[in-house]
Motif scaffolding. Structure first.
Motif, PDB file in Angstrom:
ATOM      1  N   HIS A  42       0.856  -1.195   0.000  1.00 35.44           N
ATOM      2  CA  HIS A  42       0.000   0.000   0.000  1.00 35.44           C
ATOM      3  C   HIS A  42       0.888   1.240   0.000  1.00 35.44           C
ATOM      4  O   HIS A  42       0.798   2.075   0.909  1.00 35.44           O
ATOM      5  N   TYR A  43       1.719   1.348  -1.004  1.00 37.02           N
ATOM      6  CA  TYR A  43       2.751   2.384  -1.031  1.00 37.02           C
ATOM      7  C   TYR A  43       2.194   3.802  -0.885  1.00 37.02           C
ATOM      8  O   TYR A  43       2.699   4.591  -0.091  1.00 37.02           O
ATOM      9  N   THR A  44       1.140   4.124  -1.627  1.00 39.95           N
ATOM     10  CA  THR A  44       0.646   5.502  -1.585  1.00 39.95           C
ATOM     11  C   THR A  44      -0.051   5.839  -0.261  1.00 39.95           C
ATOM     12  O   THR A  44      -0.090   6.993   0.146  1.00 39.95           O
ATOM     13  N   GLU A  45      -0.581   4.814   0.413  1.00 37.11           N
ATOM     14  CA  GLU A  45      -1.287   5.074   1.687  1.00 37.11           C
ATOM     15  C   GLU A  45      -0.442   4.698   2.899  1.00 37.11           C
ATOM     16  O   GLU A  45      -0.953   4.610   4.024  1.00 37.11           O
ATOM     17  N   ARG A  46       0.840   4.421   2.691  1.00 38.53           N
ATOM     18  CA  ARG A  46       1.649   3.811   3.763  1.00 38.53           C
ATOM     19  C   ARG A  46       1.729   4.658   5.033  1.00 38.53           C
ATOM     20  O   ARG A  46       1.739   4.116   6.135  1.00 38.53           O
ATOM     21  N   PHE A  47       1.756   5.980   4.889  1.00 37.16           N
ATOM     22  CA  PHE A  47       1.902   6.816   6.095  1.00 37.16           C
ATOM     23  C   PHE A  47       0.606   6.845   6.912  1.00 37.16           C
ATOM     24  O   PHE A  47       0.628   7.012   8.122  1.00 37.16           O
ATOM     25  N   LYS A  48      -0.511   6.656   6.203  1.00 37.49           N
ATOM     26  CA  LYS A  48      -1.801   6.627   6.891  1.00 37.49           C
ATOM     27  C   LYS A  48      -1.971   5.292   7.621  1.00 37.49           C
ATOM     28  O   LYS A  48      -2.405   5.235   8.761  1.00 37.49           O
ATOM     29  N   LEU A  49      -1.570   4.215   6.947  1.00 40.06           N
ATOM     30  CA  LEU A  49      -1.739   2.876   7.521  1.00 40.06           C
ATOM     31  C   LEU A  49      -0.713   2.559   8.599  1.00 40.06           C
ATOM     32  O   LEU A  49      -0.986   1.823   9.533  1.00 40.06           O
ATOM     33  N   GLU A  50       0.495   3.096   8.449  1.00 44.14           N
ATOM     34  CA  GLU A  50       1.580   2.808   9.399  1.00 44.14           C
ATOM     35  C   GLU A  50       2.186   4.134   9.863  1.00 44.14           C
ATOM     36  O   GLU A  50       3.138   4.646   9.269  1.00 44.14           O
ATOM     37  N   PRO A  51       1.644   4.705  10.930  1.00 43.12           N
ATOM     38  CA  PRO A  51       2.119   6.025  11.384  1.00 43.12           C
ATOM     39  C   PRO A  51       3.626   6.081  11.673  1.00 43.12           C
ATOM     40  O   PRO A  51       4.227   7.146  11.597  1.00 43.12           O
ATOM     41  N   ASP A  52       4.265   4.929  11.933  1.00 42.06           N
ATOM     42  CA  ASP A  52       5.712   4.928  12.203  1.00 42.06           C
ATOM     43  C   ASP A  52       6.553   4.908  10.929  1.00 42.06           C
ATOM     44  O   ASP A  52       7.778   5.035  10.996  1.00 42.06           O
TER      45      ASP A  52
END
Ligand code: SF4
Length: 150
Positions: free
Chosen positions: A69-79
């Motif tokens: 989920h490269y484009t959503e990675r910061f949303k899915l994994e806050p770290d």
């Protein structure tokens, strides 16, 4: 997705990391996925010790080594942290094979890097991927999954 027209041939040999454009910067990543595995730091200063593990972020596709989920990675994994020109000096935990770390330390890329081999599978063929990866969600005691330096 990189724009190949914006990538100068052999840019990694002629440009510093700061001089690279966004497409060249992105192209430097060999796709090994090792930065998406959990690490643990114990101690401080001279006593600091970095442990690598074979515990992968839940978003990592264990077969390909790519973020699912490269484009959503910061949303899915806050770290999850973005590797940028500005924060690169803080990323001492990057694996020794990482193209960003190699260039930052003034070392050449390995010949299995896709920019040199022209083969996206060359990273796998060179046996540099983390073996027997496991997702974070499937782990209870992380200490069982500590591995040597990657
Ligand atoms: S460790 Fe470096 S080369 Fe490997 S996936 Fe992460 S940023 Fe890319």
């Amino acid at each position: 997705m990189q724009n190949l027209e914006k990538i100068t041939p052999l840019f990694w040999e002629h440009k510093s990391l700061i001089e690279m454009n966004d497409d060249e910067w992105e192209a430097l990543c060999d796709g090994c996925g090792k930065c998406c595995f959990h690490k643990h730091i114990e101690g401080r200063g001279k006593r600091e010790r970095l442990y690598f593990t074979r515990i992968a972020c839940n978003q990592l596709d264990l077969a390909t080594g790519l973020c699912s989920h490269y484009t959503e990675r910061f949303k899915l994994e806050p770290d999850c942290t973005k590797l940028t020109k500005k924060n690169l000096p803080d990323f001492k935990w990057l694996p020794h094979t990482c193209a960003y770390r190699l260039l930052y330390e003034g070392k050449p890329l390995f010949d299995w890097h896709p920019l040199i081999s022209k083969d996206q599978n060359s990273v796998k063929k060179a046996n540099v991927l983390i073996k027997n990866p496991i997702h974070e969600k499937d782990v209870i005691d992380w200490f069982e999954f500590v591995i040597d330096e990657v």
